[in-house]
Design an enzyme around this catalytic site. Structure first.
Site, PDB file in Angstrom:
ATOM      1  N   ARG A  70       0.822  -1.217   0.000  1.00 20.98           N
ATOM      2  CA  ARG A  70       0.000   0.000   0.000  1.00 20.98           C
ATOM      3  C   ARG A  70       0.852   1.262   0.000  1.00 20.98           C
ATOM      4  O   ARG A  70       0.357   2.346  -0.293  1.00 20.98           O
ATOM      5  CB  ARG A  70      -0.902   0.001   1.239  1.00 20.98           C
ATOM      6  CG  ARG A  70      -1.882  -1.168   1.304  1.00 20.98           C
ATOM      7  CD  ARG A  70      -2.669  -1.137   2.604  1.00 20.98           C
ATOM      8  NE  ARG A  70      -3.608  -2.244   2.708  1.00 20.98           N
ATOM      9  CZ  ARG A  70      -4.376  -2.465   3.765  1.00 20.98           C
ATOM     10  NH1 ARG A  70      -4.288  -1.666   4.824  1.00 20.98           N
ATOM     11  NH2 ARG A  70      -5.214  -3.487   3.784  1.00 20.98           N
ATOM     12  N   HIS A 206      11.026 -21.237   7.759  1.00 18.84           N
ATOM     13  CA  HIS A 206      12.407 -21.061   7.294  1.00 18.84           C
ATOM     14  C   HIS A 206      13.398 -21.921   8.069  1.00 18.84           C
ATOM     15  O   HIS A 206      14.516 -22.156   7.628  1.00 18.84           O
ATOM     16  CB  HIS A 206      12.813 -19.583   7.379  1.00 18.84           C
ATOM     17  CG  HIS A 206      13.099 -19.108   8.766  1.00 18.84           C
ATOM     18  ND1 HIS A 206      12.122 -18.664   9.618  1.00 18.84           N
ATOM     19  CD2 HIS A 206      14.262 -19.006   9.454  1.00 18.84           C
ATOM     20  CE1 HIS A 206      12.665 -18.317  10.775  1.00 18.84           C
ATOM     21  NE2 HIS A 206      13.956 -18.512  10.708  1.00 18.84           N
ATOM     22  N   LYS A 210      17.432 -24.586   6.808  1.00 22.88           N
ATOM     23  CA  LYS A 210      18.798 -24.679   7.331  1.00 22.88           C
ATOM     24  C   LYS A 210      19.414 -26.021   6.946  1.00 22.88           C
ATOM     25  O   LYS A 210      18.805 -27.076   7.114  1.00 22.88           O
ATOM     26  CB  LYS A 210      18.793 -24.516   8.855  1.00 22.88           C
ATOM     27  CG  LYS A 210      18.335 -23.144   9.337  1.00 22.88           C
ATOM     28  CD  LYS A 210      18.354 -23.069  10.844  1.00 22.88           C
ATOM     29  CE  LYS A 210      17.861 -21.713  11.341  1.00 22.88           C
ATOM     30  NZ  LYS A 210      18.740 -20.622  10.952  1.00 22.88           N
ATOM     31  N   HIS A 268       8.693 -24.559  14.655  1.00 18.88           N
ATOM     32  CA  HIS A 268      10.126 -24.856  14.666  1.00 18.88           C
ATOM     33  C   HIS A 268      10.456 -26.160  15.409  1.00 18.88           C
ATOM     34  O   HIS A 268      11.070 -27.078  14.857  1.00 18.88           O
ATOM     35  CB  HIS A 268      10.910 -23.725  15.319  1.00 18.88           C
ATOM     36  CG  HIS A 268      10.923 -22.457  14.525  1.00 18.88           C
ATOM     37  ND1 HIS A 268      10.553 -22.393  13.209  1.00 18.88           N
ATOM     38  CD2 HIS A 268      11.284 -21.193  14.863  1.00 18.88           C
ATOM     39  CE1 HIS A 268      10.673 -21.146  12.771  1.00 18.88           C
ATOM     40  NE2 HIS A 268      11.118 -20.407  13.764  1.00 18.88           N
ATOM     41  N   LYS A 364      13.881 -16.919  25.709  1.00 19.23           N
ATOM     42  CA  LYS A 364      14.609 -15.700  25.369  1.00 19.23           C
ATOM     43  C   LYS A 364      15.388 -15.187  26.567  1.00 19.23           C
ATOM     44  O   LYS A 364      15.072 -15.507  27.724  1.00 19.23           O
ATOM     45  CB  LYS A 364      13.634 -14.626  24.866  1.00 19.23           C
ATOM     46  CG  LYS A 364      13.012 -14.958  23.511  1.00 19.23           C
ATOM     47  CD  LYS A 364      12.197 -13.782  22.974  1.00 19.23           C
ATOM     48  CE  LYS A 364      11.711 -14.067  21.563  1.00 19.23           C
ATOM     49  NZ  LYS A 364      12.834 -14.148  20.600  1.00 19.23           N
TER      50      LYS A 364
END
Length: 516
Positions: A70, A206, A210, A268, A364
């Site tokens: 856009r 993704h 790998k 994952h 994390k």
């Protein structure tokens, strides 16, 4: 590195600056339409991947890229912005794609094929007009927010752009997250498959691009050394870890409604689990491999909340740098109960894995960065060395190193030099960089090439997606709307105490984050 507005030449092959993979041929001519052309995914991952594919000679001279968004822009402006971003990667060693320099001929070949179209994908007339620019084969890449996945597919269907005719293919690539729970994943599949055939849908992760992830299949099924031991007779348990040292940074607004479980487990980590634990497929055709994964996922017992631990990082220190608490991050509620760490115990009810627990963890702001699979074997049935100092030998392990180390590590016992039968733990290591020439990549190269050539082996099927969500659904429901059981852990730690207790109650322990 600004380049003139020149149309692509169908006679100009991609500049093969590096040798194409053995046996790989250029993909057929195709138009790649990227919805979300100005997004981070396009700039940081898709364009470097296309640059690498061009350098490998794997793109057809008739390949074209149409960016749709856009944002008011022109082809020249979009191209120049992408060029600037590509150049910035040469100065940022922490970027997903880092190269010492950008080859001007290689990037120029890509730039010649760029076209920008300002359009609202919710406007039927504009989407139909876009279709006039797309003859023949086409792939529509949805690099947009997940809430737009179904509306974009439905609009493509209304505009007639995904109808396959005259031998031409029309495919749609959909990023994660594919749903937020079982119910939403089922509804998203229903809406998409009302427009597309399953063979046209490429649900991309993704992670599967790998090399070290794909090497799991090569390691298991290309070597007789491993597969005979890959069962409950010999394996005690398996640990799958995806630990990060970074926090949520500026992504708090995204992470708040998502959390570690939704962000990492059904995609994952379940994909790693699938490759490690699935039955040997009869062939490496896409449907055969994905059916083997589906059979495994269906054998996973829905996870009991008592087999799940969640944590959230507080203030601390990671790699010598101070880190603020998750609740102090931009976009995060001060009383947030979103988990930044999750550990789970999976039970697989099939002949091969009955009695072998799989422990999954991700988090994390932890004290170590690593993605790996640790396969821990049982101890020998008899200790022949009971009169020596080897009575409590550590167990054998095979460690599949995915990142940052890339390769495979075997931990075993060997006799220490000397007159006594004294065994010591040793490591046998294979590292990709010691054997193979490596070049910068982002993991999307293989996946984009597979999509162009119609190989869906590394993409998730609808039933795979739903089976993974079905396994974690009881935990999501138990955690919804309450903070019961949420443990705080300081940034830089290995996670909450409950994660250690999850294994301790079984007489086991996590493999250390500062290991190989």
């Amino acid at each position: 590195m600004s380049l003139p507005d020149t149309p692509p030449s169908d006679a100009t092959p991609a500049p093969a600056t590096s040798r194409a993979p053995a046996g790989a041929r250029p993909a057929p001519a195709c138009t790649l339409v990227i919805f979300g052309a100005h997004g981070d995914l396009t700039k940081r991952l898709l364009m470097p991947a296309l640059y690498n594919l061009a350098g490998s000679g794997l793109l057809d001279p008739g390949f074209r890229i149409i960016g749709v968004d856009r944002v008011a822009s022109t082809t020249a402006q979009w191209r120049d912005g992408l060029t600037e971003m590509m150049q910035s990667f040469t100065h940022d060693p922490n970027a997903e794609f880092h190269a010492p320099s950008i080859d001007s001929a290689q990037w120029g070949w890509v730039c010649e094929r760029l076209e920008y179209v300002q359009a609202d994908f919710g406007d039927l007339a504009q989407v139909r007009a876009l279709g006039e620019k797309i003859p023949g084969n086409a792939i529509f890449y949805l690099a947009v927010s997940s809430r737009f996945f179904a509306p974009v597919v439905e609009m493509l269907g209304r505009a007639g752009l995904v109808t396959q005719a005259d031998g031409h293919f029309r495919r749609v690539v959909i990023e994660k997250p594919f749903g937020a729970d079982l119910k939403s994943a089922q509804e998203l599949n229903r809406r998409i498959l009302a427009v597309l055939d399953e063979s046209q849908v490429y649900r991309i992760d993704h992670f599967l691009g790998k090399e070290t992830v794909q090497n799991i299949l090569a390691m298991r099924f290309g070597n007789l050394l491993f597969e005979p031991l890959w069962r409950n007779e010999f394996i005690d348990h398996v640990q799958i870890t995806a630990a990060e040292t970074i926090g949520v940074e500026q992504r708090g607004a995204f992470y708040e409604p998502t959390g570690a479980l939704r962000d990492m487990i059904p995609n994952h980590l379940f994909q790693l689990f699938g490759m490690v634990a699935m039955e040997p497929p009869n062939s490496f055709s896409a449907d055969t491999v994905r059916t083997s994964k589906e059979q495994l996922f269906e054998a996973v017992r829905p996870i009991a909340p008592t087999d799940a631990v969640r944590g959230q990082y507080g203030a601390g220190t990671v790699e010598g740098k101070p880190v603020i608490a998750y609740r102090e991050s931009p976009g995060v509620a001060p009383d947030s109960h979103t988990e930044t760490y999750v550990a789970l115990k999976l039970h697989v009810d099939n002949w091969r894995w009955a009695g072998v627990p799989f422990y999954l963890r991700t988090g994390k702001s932890l004290g170590g960065r690593r993605t790996e699979v640790v396969v821990q074997f049982k101890k020998p049935p008899m200790m022949m060395f009971r009169d020596t100092e080897t009575q409590e030998l550590p167990p054998n392990r095979i460690i599949l190193n995915i990142q940052p180390a890339q390769g495979l590590t075997v931990e075993m016992g060997a006799k220490r030099p000397g007159p006594k039968m004294d065994l010591a733990e040793v490591q046998v290591r294979f590292r990709y960089g010691d054997v193979f020439a490596q070049s910068p990549n982002v993991g999307y190269e293989t996946l984009l090439y597979d999509c162009l050539t119609g190989d869906a082996t590394l993409f998730q099927r609808a039933d795979n997606i739903e089976a993974a969500w079905r396994a974690v659904d009881p935990v999501l429901k138990a955690w919804a709307g309450n903070a019961d059981g949420l443990e705080l852990y300081p940034a830089g730690a290995t996670g909450p105490k409950g994660a250690d207790e999850l294994l301790e109650r079984d007489g086991r322990a996590w493999y250390p984050l500062d290991g190989v």
